[in-house]
Design a protein around this motif. Structure first.
Motif, short mmCIF file in Angstrom:
data_model
loop_
_atom_site.label_atom_id
_atom_site.label_comp_id
_atom_site.label_asym_id
_atom_site.label_seq_id
_atom_site.Cartn_x
_atom_site.Cartn_y
_atom_site.Cartn_z
N HIS A 1 0.82 -1.21 0.00
CA HIS A 1 0.00 0.00 0.00
C HIS A 1 0.85 1.27 0.00
CE1 HIS A 1 -3.72 2.15 0.79
NE2 HIS A 1 -2.98 2.94 1.54
N SER A 2 2.04 1.19 0.62
CA SER A 2 2.89 2.39 0.72
C SER A 2 3.44 2.83 -0.63
CB SER A 2 4.05 2.10 1.66
OG SER A 2 4.78 1.00 1.18
N LEU B 1 1.63 3.51 -3.08
CA LEU B 1 0.62 4.35 -3.72
C LEU B 1 1.18 5.72 -4.06
CD1 LEU B 1 -2.29 4.85 -4.64
CD2 LEU B 1 -2.89 5.40 -2.30
N ALA B 2 1.91 6.32 -3.12
CA ALA B 2 2.44 7.66 -3.36
C ALA B 2 3.39 7.67 -4.55
CB ALA B 2 3.15 8.16 -2.11
N LEU C 1 1.30 7.50 -7.69
CA LEU C 1 0.63 8.78 -7.94
C LEU C 1 1.62 9.83 -8.41
CD1 LEU C 1 -1.85 8.97 -4.93
CD2 LEU C 1 -2.27 8.17 -7.25
N ILE D 1 2.24 9.43 -12.01
CA ILE D 1 1.13 9.97 -12.79
C ILE D 1 1.23 11.50 -12.88
CG2 ILE D 1 -1.37 10.26 -12.87
CD1 ILE D 1 -1.65 7.52 -11.61
N VAL E 1 8.29 13.84 -4.44
CA VAL E 1 7.70 12.72 -3.72
C VAL E 1 8.78 11.74 -3.29
CG1 VAL E 1 6.15 10.76 -3.94
CG2 VAL E 1 5.46 12.99 -4.77
N VAL F 1 10.10 13.20 -0.16
CA VAL F 1 9.21 13.09 1.00
C VAL F 1 9.06 11.64 1.44
CG1 VAL F 1 6.83 13.35 1.75
CG2 VAL F 1 7.92 15.17 0.46
N ASP F 2 8.91 10.76 0.47
CA ASP F 2 8.41 9.43 0.79
C ASP F 2 9.49 8.38 0.88
OD1 ASP F 2 5.91 8.24 1.33
OD2 ASP F 2 6.22 6.99 -0.44
N PHE G 1 4.79 17.68 4.60
CA PHE G 1 5.16 16.28 4.83
C PHE G 1 6.63 16.15 5.22
CE2 PHE G 1 1.64 16.27 1.76
CZ PHE G 1 0.74 15.54 2.48
N LYS H 1 10.03 15.58 6.83
CA LYS H 1 10.54 14.74 7.91
C LYS H 1 12.05 14.67 7.80
CE LYS H 1 10.15 10.49 5.36
NZ LYS H 1 9.22 9.48 4.91
N GLN I 1 6.66 4.17 8.60
CA GLN I 1 5.26 4.25 8.95
C GLN I 1 5.00 3.73 10.35
OE1 GLN I 1 3.01 2.35 5.96
NE2 GLN I 1 3.24 4.01 4.50
N HIS J 1 1.42 11.94 7.66
CA HIS J 1 2.07 11.45 6.45
C HIS J 1 1.10 10.71 5.53
CE1 HIS J 1 5.62 10.21 4.22
NE2 HIS J 1 4.98 9.08 4.01
N LEU K 1 -1.80 14.20 -3.30
CA LEU K 1 -1.37 13.86 -4.66
C LEU K 1 -2.57 13.62 -5.56
CD1 LEU K 1 1.67 11.50 -3.98
CD2 LEU K 1 1.66 13.95 -4.45
N ILE L 1 -3.55 15.36 -9.10
CA ILE L 1 -3.84 14.62 -10.34
C ILE L 1 -5.18 15.07 -10.92
CG2 ILE L 1 -4.30 12.33 -11.28
CD1 ILE L 1 -2.27 11.20 -9.36
#
Lengths: 475, 475
Positions: free
Chosen positions: A147-148, A150-151, A154, A157, A194, A197-198, B113, B115, B132, B147, B154, B158
């Motif tokens: 699931h993580s 997803l960012a 996105l 995209i 992203v 950040v991610d 966001f 960190k 997470q 987070h 996002l 989009i």
């Protein structure tokens, strides 16, 4: 802008034949059936992605046909200079590809990230956090896409939408070369932001021979972002620059996409779980629909072309590759697969940097008598000869067979072939028909690409402790 | 498309005055200084958002001026029909707003966001999961944006990029009304898909008087997505339809944005932590840059307009509102603030649905002798009179003062004013100058909006157990 009326001629040219309509309908029906099945069952995302790609092909094929006259009316048109009859063709059809592609990858989001909504607790605020804990603790989604990711998906995209908007702007406003070179840099900002950040991993593994000096990992920090931006600038621009004959932009992109997808499939065939599997699954999810829309565009853009693709397509294709490579951490593999484009870019630099005069178009010259393409040339007037250094360089290139140089009676330069590998290929092979030239250059590209992949997976075992394909584990 | 040369006249019209350049430079410098400070300190995202909005204003202001001639050359131009001299003005300048806005909100991502990357463990694969868990367990980011909201942010980007692409397509190709009505539906897909994957709450709280019959929560399921899509279709279209005089599209959007932002600020003033605070912070992050780019556009589009905004702007504005309202769970508040637009839509239906003939343009008629605007009319020829039901309706509306009806000698319809609230306002107030009409309609909109917010926060305490503003806790 003209009204909605259209002549019967343009209307018939803009409609599908019965055969086409039937084939596209059958393809769409099969894809929808597969999708419906996937949704009812376990939601196998790779099958769903294939079905979506089929739908993308059908939609793009039909839309390109239907929208041709609309594009011409809106002024998006160009003339094919390598044909006997110079008809006006719709330009910028890559924008149709981009829009269909984006719609498909957006609608695809639920499939890899599917989760049981019924099982979720009702109510507001903290539900997503609850689900994440559950996900981390029970690992119940680990067999699918985490699931993580997803960012990441996105942000890819967003980057692709950015390049579509900027590419359409370029096709509309004819931005200058030295300005539009940096368009992909803007579009890569979402990816980089992203990523920052991610994820934020900015270290690279050092090759074994250098590890005694540099350590096992090199922390690049901000430089890593410069590197990623460079990949994102390089990939779209080097595809955009290898252009000028029917089908070459789309076909070369499809070759790169097929090789990348082939590389991805290699990772899927290793025993699960492998750390890089998810990245390559992610890459396939973005590449398969791209192949779908590109195949539909190629059907219209292959010799003799009935539409042009526009800078939008080249930028978009390059950004798809940059996005999957950056987010999947295989940007070096991408660079390997873009060697022919890189060679073309390096070969072009004398003209791009102004050492040799650069005409508006450098595409091969169409010889109307033979119907074949010949190398196009830069003409050197007697009063505007190259300076000493450039003259020496041109002579050396000519001797090496890397340039056709025509000298006058007194040894002065009369003309030199333009610096693109399409012209160089024609220098080597002699005049060729447009589709023949495209096929030969594409064959070279495919061979170089496959060789690159083989070298990459063999060499990785020598240079690094283990290849991320996993075979290195035996070392 | 024309080459890069431009006449001296157009070049001077397309450059900033010394005063403007100085002001924009000072503004930008201040914003950059604030940003740099924010980045060094604790990274207070609201201050950063304000600084970004200032930069967005400066960039949009300058770009709109500089790009005017380029847009005209590319065929994006229109004629102002309500002026003595009918000059060609650049059209579709909302696209510039959209691109600057998107760039700004993308570059803003790291701030909420943020960190500490240095603290993050080095190495690959599972790092994001580790972070997470850390986040969930220690709650160290809870005082900032969670987070997990990244995906929402996002997906909003989009959706906004999608509406920008589709809006530009509409401005280029002049899509028909009944087709383009559904453009926002396509653009809302990213929002809905990510909502489905990442959140999935589809229940609404039932008003207290109905709870005995329906329970406390109503699970809407798929219907909730239909509702959200309806909001996303309604908001852009109803802004797009209240148009036709200089500045009205931008100014009405700014009124809605200011009221939404004011509502958000109310939530920030409650004692922390409040469940809805994050949603409203999120909303501000998207609304402040929107106000920045809109103010710059309004400076060029206010009477007498030097640029037009295009459908792109109206769609984009409406989608900004839909995105913050859907993701922030205050779509009912948004609908309240769009009451004037909704009234205009309902009032327009006789012409939109074809009961009364609908001319291509329904904007007020410019009286060249007085320089004032008068209601524009639909002319009823003697041989094409309305049918009995429509005639009855027109007569009733005329008697109620909701329509200007001109009857002939035999009682037949000669002309009726067009069904827009701009025309209706002119029927009530008599001929007005263009900017006066805009100001009065905007004042009405602001008053209705403020009243709506007051009612919403008062009434919520009666209808629900507690208002999400938190004051309801005392009940």
């Amino acid at each position: 802008m003209a009204g909605p009326s259209s002549s019967p001629a343009s209307r018939s040219a803009a409609s599908l034949t019965n055969n086409e309509a039937r084939s596209l309908f059958v393809l769409s029906a099969v894809c929808v059936a597969v999708l419906a099945n996937t949704f009812q069952g376990d939601g196998e995302p790779l099958i769903a992605s294939l079905a979506f790609s089929g739908l993308a092909y059908a939609a793009t094929y039909a839309l390109i046909r239907w929208l041709g006259p609309t594009f011409i009316r809106a002024g998006l048109k160009g003339v094919d200079m390598s044909k006997h009859t110079r008809r006006e063709l719709p330009e910028c059809m890559g924008a149709v590809c981009a829009v269909v592609y984006l719609l498909v990858v957006i609608c695809f989001i639920p499939f890899p990230f599917y989760k049981d909504i019924v099982a979720a607790t009702s109510g507001g605020g903290n539900k997503d956090v609850v689900l994440q804990v559950e996900h981390v603790e029970q690992g119940r989604f680990l067999h699918r896409f985490p699931h993580s990711k997803l960012a990441s998906y996105l942000s890819a995209i967003i980057s692709l939408q950015s390049i579509a908007i900027l590419g359409i702007g370029d096709d509309l406003f004819d931005i200058r070369w030295r300005h539009k070179f940096f368009i992909p840099a803007f579009a890569s900002i979402p990816l980089l932001v992203v990523y920052f950040v991610d994820f934020g991993v900015t270290s690279v593994v050092i090759p074994l021979p250098l590890q005694p000096y540099l350590g096992e990992l090199l922390h690049l920090g901000a430089l890593y972002y410069v590197y990623m931006a460079a990949v994102a600038i390089f990939s779209p621009n080097c595809i955009n620059i290898l252009a000028g004959i029917n089908g070459i932009e789309v076909a070369q992109s499809m070759v790169v996409a097929l090789l990348l997808a082939g590389n991805d499939v290699l990772y899927l065939l290793t025993p699960y779980p492998h750390p890089a599997t998810d990245s390559h699954l992610f890459s396939l999810f973005l590449l398969l629909p791209f192949l779908g829309v590109s195949a539909a565009l190629l059907a219209h853009n292959w010799y003799p072309a009935r539409v042009f693709v526009g800078d939008t397509y080249c930028y978009f294709a390059g950004m798809v590759f940059a996005a999957v490579a950056i987010l999947g951490h295989f940007s070096k593999t991408l660079v390997l697969l873009l060697i022919p484009q890189a060679v073309n870019f390096v070969y072009s630099t004398p003209q791009l940097f102004g050492l040799v005069p650069c005409p508006r178009h450098r595409l091969p010259r169409f010889n109307a008598r033979t119907g074949l393409l010949e190398p196009s040339v830069t003409v050197w007037a007697a009063e505007r000869q190259p300076n000493r250094a450039v003259a020496w360089g041109l002579t050396v290139l000519g001797r090496l067979g890397l340039l056709r140089v025509t000298l006058g009676a007194k040894g002065e330069f009369v003309e030199t072939s333009n610096f693109t590998i399409l012209n160089l290929w024609l220098v080597w092979r002699g005049p060729l028909r447009e589709d023949r030239l495209a096929k030969e250059v594409l064959a070279v590209q495919a061979v170089v690409g496959v060789a690159g992949l083989v070298v990459r997976h063999r060499l990785a075992l020598v240079l690094f402790r283990e290849d991320n394909w996993g075979v290195g584990d035996v070392l």
